[in-house]
Design an enzyme around this catalytic site. Structure first.
Site, mmCIF file in Angstrom:
data_model
loop_
_atom_site.group_PDB
_atom_site.id
_atom_site.type_symbol
_atom_site.label_atom_id
_atom_site.label_comp_id
_atom_site.label_asym_id
_atom_site.label_seq_id
_atom_site.Cartn_x
_atom_site.Cartn_y
_atom_site.Cartn_z
ATOM 1 N N ASP A 34 0.845 -1.200 0.000
ATOM 2 C CA ASP A 34 0.000 0.000 0.000
ATOM 3 C C ASP A 34 0.874 1.241 0.000
ATOM 4 O OD1 ASP A 34 -2.042 -1.697 0.221
ATOM 5 O OD2 ASP A 34 -2.724 -1.049 2.214
ATOM 6 N N GLU A 36 3.901 1.693 -1.297
ATOM 7 C CA GLU A 36 4.425 2.010 -2.625
ATOM 8 C C GLU A 36 3.332 2.636 -3.498
ATOM 9 O OE1 GLU A 36 7.222 -1.028 -4.721
ATOM 10 O OE2 GLU A 36 6.662 -1.776 -2.732
ATOM 11 N N TYR A 37 2.134 2.080 -3.377
ATOM 12 C CA TYR A 37 1.011 2.607 -4.143
ATOM 13 C C TYR A 37 0.767 4.071 -3.784
ATOM 14 C CZ TYR A 37 -3.688 3.203 -5.946
ATOM 15 O OH TYR A 37 -4.782 3.682 -6.621
ATOM 16 N N SER A 83 -38.268 0.126 -12.580
ATOM 17 C CA SER A 83 -38.072 -0.884 -11.539
ATOM 18 C C SER A 83 -38.644 -2.207 -12.042
ATOM 19 C CB SER A 83 -38.724 -0.444 -10.241
ATOM 20 O OG SER A 83 -40.097 -0.279 -10.463
ATOM 21 N N GLU A 113 -29.785 -13.527 -12.274
ATOM 22 C CA GLU A 113 -28.708 -12.757 -11.628
ATOM 23 C C GLU A 113 -29.064 -12.507 -10.181
ATOM 24 O OE1 GLU A 113 -28.395 -9.044 -13.717
ATOM 25 O OE2 GLU A 113 -28.219 -10.085 -15.624
ATOM 26 N N LYS A 115 -29.837 -10.236 -7.089
ATOM 27 C CA LYS A 115 -30.376 -8.872 -6.958
ATOM 28 C C LYS A 115 -29.627 -8.191 -5.812
ATOM 29 C CE LYS A 115 -34.712 -6.330 -6.808
ATOM 30 N NZ LYS A 115 -34.397 -5.388 -5.757
ATOM 31 N N ASP A 117 -28.415 -5.605 -3.175
ATOM 32 C CA ASP A 117 -29.178 -4.621 -2.415
ATOM 33 C C ASP A 117 -28.315 -3.382 -2.160
ATOM 34 O OD1 ASP A 117 -31.295 -3.587 -1.127
ATOM 35 O OD2 ASP A 117 -31.120 -4.804 0.681
ATOM 36 N N ARG A 136 -30.563 6.855 -9.726
ATOM 37 C CA ARG A 136 -31.788 6.575 -10.468
ATOM 38 C C ARG A 136 -32.798 7.710 -10.303
ATOM 39 N NH1 ARG A 136 -36.417 3.553 -8.624
ATOM 40 N NH2 ARG A 136 -37.570 2.792 -10.409
ATOM 41 N N TYR A 222 -25.132 -4.507 -14.318
ATOM 42 C CA TYR A 222 -26.010 -5.603 -14.721
ATOM 43 C C TYR A 222 -26.821 -5.316 -15.982
ATOM 44 C CZ TYR A 222 -29.179 -2.682 -11.997
ATOM 45 O OH TYR A 222 -29.865 -1.623 -11.499
ATOM 46 N N LYS A 286 -34.221 -12.506 -16.191
ATOM 47 C CA LYS A 286 -34.385 -11.699 -17.404
ATOM 48 C C LYS A 286 -34.479 -12.601 -18.627
ATOM 49 C CE LYS A 286 -31.500 -8.146 -15.323
ATOM 50 N NZ LYS A 286 -30.212 -7.459 -15.253
ATOM 51 N N LYS A 310 -38.237 -12.088 -4.802
ATOM 52 C CA LYS A 310 -37.774 -11.547 -3.513
ATOM 53 C C LYS A 310 -37.704 -12.664 -2.482
ATOM 54 C CE LYS A 310 -37.572 -6.968 -4.031
ATOM 55 N NZ LYS A 310 -38.478 -6.051 -3.446
ATOM 56 N N CYS A 404 -23.264 6.221 35.123
ATOM 57 C CA CYS A 404 -22.585 5.107 34.467
ATOM 58 C C CYS A 404 -22.858 3.815 35.243
ATOM 59 C CB CYS A 404 -21.086 5.378 34.403
ATOM 60 S SG CYS A 404 -20.141 3.967 33.819
ATOM 61 N N CYS A 407 -19.284 2.763 36.876
ATOM 62 C CA CYS A 407 -18.521 3.528 37.863
ATOM 63 C C CYS A 407 -19.364 4.577 38.575
ATOM 64 C CB CYS A 407 -17.302 4.188 37.215
ATOM 65 S SG CYS A 407 -17.745 5.589 36.178
ATOM 66 N N CYS A 422 -19.885 8.073 29.434
ATOM 67 C CA CYS A 422 -19.252 8.203 30.736
ATOM 68 C C CYS A 422 -17.918 8.881 30.462
ATOM 69 C CB CYS A 422 -19.030 6.818 31.327
ATOM 70 S SG CYS A 422 -17.941 6.881 32.753
ATOM 71 N N CYS A 427 -12.927 5.088 34.589
ATOM 72 C CA CYS A 427 -14.044 4.141 34.630
ATOM 73 C C CYS A 427 -13.515 2.739 34.315
ATOM 74 C CB CYS A 427 -15.094 4.557 33.606
ATOM 75 S SG CYS A 427 -16.375 3.315 33.379
HETATM 76 S S1 IVH Z 1 -32.271 -5.195 -13.746
HETATM 77 C C1 IVH Z 1 -35.650 -2.428 -15.945
HETATM 78 N N1 IVH Z 1 -30.553 -6.563 -12.346
HETATM 79 O O1 IVH Z 1 -33.228 -3.855 -8.314
HETATM 80 C C2 IVH Z 1 -35.032 -2.687 -14.618
HETATM 81 N N2 IVH Z 1 -31.722 -4.818 -11.250
HETATM 82 O O2 IVH Z 1 -36.428 -2.901 -9.201
HETATM 83 C C3 IVH Z 1 -33.753 -3.405 -14.765
HETATM 84 N N3 IVH Z 1 -31.060 -4.502 -8.911
HETATM 85 O O3 IVH Z 1 -33.299 -0.657 -8.222
HETATM 86 C C4 IVH Z 1 -33.156 -3.751 -13.459
HETATM 87 N N4 IVH Z 1 -29.550 -6.105 -8.832
HETATM 88 O O4 IVH Z 1 -31.043 -1.324 -9.150
HETATM 89 C C5 IVH Z 1 -31.444 -5.560 -12.327
HETATM 90 N N5 IVH Z 1 -28.959 -7.866 -11.273
HETATM 91 C C6 IVH Z 1 -29.851 -6.870 -11.245
HETATM 92 C C7 IVH Z 1 -30.077 -6.105 -10.085
HETATM 93 C C8 IVH Z 1 -31.032 -5.085 -10.140
HETATM 94 C C9 IVH Z 1 -30.141 -5.144 -8.157
HETATM 95 C C10 IVH Z 1 -31.920 -3.402 -8.450
HETATM 96 C C11 IVH Z 1 -32.032 -2.264 -9.416
HETATM 97 C C12 IVH Z 1 -33.391 -1.673 -9.149
HETATM 98 C C13 IVH Z 1 -34.132 -2.816 -8.551
HETATM 99 C C14 IVH Z 1 -35.161 -3.318 -9.524
#
Ligand code: IVH
Length: 667
Positions: A34, A36-37, A83, A113, A115, A117, A136, A222, A286, A310, A404, A407, A422, A427
């Protein structure tokens, strides 16, 4: 250095830094330290400061975060960021499949894929160059967070090909970083983030990019918003191409031939997701072929060609039996809920931090309540809400005590803090927690001294301060429960060996407020010895990159305390190493004209950049500080030196010109 030489050097540094970044972040196999970086990065930043014409948008220096913004600009999304519809069970997934197949009248292959968070973002590249990153927002208009996104090392500033496209993905905070950040926040009396998603979003919505730069965020891309020149026919081919361009996609995606394969994939992740270092809240399914996607089209809110499965929330219901208080090493008093044991996300939970009184009030948590528990970041148990309909009237409201619990000193609420503290420096709880921190892995790393042993030593009055650890006698230890000859000898050896630790471990172990392990290393590198650090003025500290005013103030005040001075001299007498053992050549140069001196550099030099000069001085045992004070031993002044030179003259500080500096280096 002239413009042409500088250009060549800048290019060379950029290439090296990009390679190091790639090795570190993508290959997970760094070839340099790190340190050197950091030195190379500093050299690049210095050169770009001297030759501003050479700054480019894709320079790795642009990741370190520029000056804060006043407000975010709005960004219009040419292709709306929609969404997804949700599916909560197998039946709903099969419905989706039926609708999709009906819509195209053909078989469909899917891509599954994870999802992620986090926070949805869009990245725009023009001719391969990263030009804009946005949130977004409401799907049509987002906010320009380019500067913050630049700090994410996995976002390439330049693609491997000169493509123009807009890609989308999820910026997130790894679970480990989330836990660490919250620990720091709590120790500093600040409100912790509720989950990694909030932490990521909170970090990216800061106007000061330096904050995002420190937060260790990451990204998975994605999908594509716009990519006019692409002739690829499927989503899976796009993912592969994105990866080739240097855009990081999540490696767990999979092509599935039918909905049964999709359901297998989904089920496979229900348990496995706990092992990931990032949170996922479901699986995105998808339609793979783009012509089929097009044929299916969109509803008002979401595409018909994709759906989000979900996971059921990992929640559980239990009774809150009592609230216990604990005092941390910084004196913060934290309430913890004691629960009837209950299984959540694979483990049995019996305790959950309630963080502070505000949270107890906000959620109206009472002793005896029936509560819903979940794990934030899939790891840390928390109380989500109270089931008030279950109340019997027997539940008791809880108020934090005024004193506390360990103490008895009066607790205070410091300005801008949510935690009660405290502030009694003696303490016992703080001392005990301080010792636990001192021996911990990133600090002095003393094997065999876990929390339990420390608590025992403390209870038996064998230790009260850090110094006492180094005075423990064999016979005393042998009297302790569960301590045989062998474990006592191992323990004493480990304690003895820790005396040789490099300075940064000791510095971190001392538990100076706001000084984490990274800052401790920075301080050790910059000052070299504990003596130098003890002597440092507030300005000297502030002059160091990465040390802000809050930390400088805390360090300065820490070393000002008599008790601290006494502790450090005692540790010295006990034989603890007080020097930095990293890449500094000061030991070899004990007789150099710079050894142990505090030196200020000013003005432009012909033969050295600022960081080369600094490196030379530091290699020879000198310490560079940013401003001239009565502690300055020497000012080295190049061309056009200004106020620092005047100040040095005024204070009678020795002054050298570049020629003399060069001679001294060759001597
Ligand atoms: S595809 C047209 N792929 O999930 C929508 N979304 O409601 C295309 N998210 O807020 C979204 N991982 O940011 C897609 N592999 C994934 C994802 C992903 C997380 C989130 C996305 C969005 C929500 C979808």
């Amino acid at each position: 250095m002239n413009q042409t030489e500088a250009k060549q050097k800048v290019e060379e540094l950029r290439e090296q830094l990009n390679r190091y970044n790639y090795e570190y972040h993508v290959q997970d196999n760094p070839s340099v330290s790190d340190y050197e970086y950091d030195m190379k990065m500093r050299e690049l930043v210095d050169l770009e400061e001297q030759f501003p014409d050479l700054v480019t948008a894709d320079s790795p220096s642009q990741r370190v975060g520029g000056p804060p913004l006043d407000a975010f600009q709005k960004v219009q999304h040419n292709v709306p960021m929609l969404s997804l519809g949700n599916a909560f069970n197998e039946e709903e997934l099969r419905d989706f499949d039926r609708r999709a197949r009906g819509g195209v009248d053909e078989d469909i292959q899917y891509v599954c894929e994870l999802k992620i968070d986090g926070l949805a973002v869009s990245l725009t590249y023009e001719d391969g160059l990263f030009v804009r990153g946005a949130t977004r927002g409401d799907g049509t208009t987002g906010e320009d967070i380019t500067k913050n996104l630049r700090t994410i090392r996995n976002i390439p500033l330049r693609l491997k090909e000169a493509e123009s496209l807009e890609v989308r993905g999820e910026a997130y905070m790894p679970k480990r970083s989330f836990i660490k950040l919250n620990e720091e926040k709590e120790a500093n009396g600040e409100e912790p983030f509720a989950n990694p998603r909030n932490a990521a979003a909170g970090s990216l919505r800061q106007l000061d990019p330096k904050i995002a730069a420190k937060r260790n965020l990451d990204i998975f891309l994605y999908g594509v918003g716009e990519w006019q020149t692409s002739e690829l026919g499927s989503h899976s081919e796009r993912l592969e191409k994105m990866e080739q361009l240097g855009l990081k996609t999540n490696p767990e995606w999979q092509k599935c031939d039918d909905i049964d394969a999709v359901i297998d994939y989904v089920n496979g992740w229900v348990e496995r997701r706990m092992d990931l270092d990032y949170e996922i809240d479901g699986i995105v399914i998808k339609v793979d072929r783009l012509d089929q996607q097009e044929a299916l089209g969109f509803t008002a809110k979401s595409p018909r060609w994709a759906i989000a499965y979900k996971f059921p929330a990992e929640e559980a219901i239990t009774k809150l039996k009592d609230i216990e208080l604990s005092v941390g090493r910084t004196g913060a008093v934290t309430p913890t809920a004691l629960l009837d044991p209950v299984k959540v996300a694979g483990t049995t939970v019996q305790r959950a931090s309630l963080h502070n009184e505000d949270l107890i009030r906000e959620k109206d948590i009472r002793i005896g309540d029936t509560v819903v528990i979940k794990k934030a970041g899939d790891i840390i148990p928390e109380v989500v809400r109270v089931l008030t309909e279950e109340r019997t009237g027997e539940e008791k409201e809880y108020y934090m005590p005024e004193h506390c619990p360990e103490c008895g000193s009066e607790l205070v609420r410091l300005e801008e803090e949510v935690a009660l503290r405290c502030i009694n420096p003696n303490c016992p709880a703080q001392l005990r927690e301080g010792l636990i921190h001192f021996v911990s892995r990133n600090a002095m790393n003393i094997d065999g001294l876990g929390e339990k042993v420390i608590a025992q030593l403390f209870k038996e009055n064998l230790v009260a301060t850090i110094a006492d650890l180094y005075k423990l006698a064999r016979e005393e230890l042998l009297k302790l429960e569960r301590m045989g000859e062998k474990s006592v000898d191992n323990l004493l050896n480990a304690i003895h060996a820790s005396k040789e630790n490099s300075l940064e471990r000791l510095l971190f172990g001392l538990g100076i407020r706001y000084v984490g392990s990274k800052a401790a290393k920075t301080l050790a590198e910059a000052f070299g010895t504990m003596d130098n650090l003890q002597k440092a003025s507030y300005e000297d500290l502030l002059a160091i990159n990465e040390i802000g005013d809050k930390m400088a103030d805390s360090i300065y005040r820490y070393f000002e305390e008599e008790k601290v001075e006494a502790l450090i001299s005692e540790l010295k007498e006990l034989g603890l190493n007080m020097e930095y053992k990293g890449r500094r050549k000061s030991e070899q140069a004990s007789d150099s004209p710079f050894t142990g001196k505090t030196i200020v550099l000013t003005g432009k030099m012909e033969s050295f950049t600022r960081s080369e000069a600094k490196q030379n001085v530091e290699d020879l045992g000198g310490k560079i500080t940013g401003s001239v004070s009565k502690n300055t031993d020497l000012l080295i002044a190049g061309e056009d030196a200004g106020s620092k030179l005047d100040k040095a003259r005024e204070l009678g500080v020795e002054i050298w010109d570049e020629e003399k500096f060069k001679q001294a280096l060759n001597a």
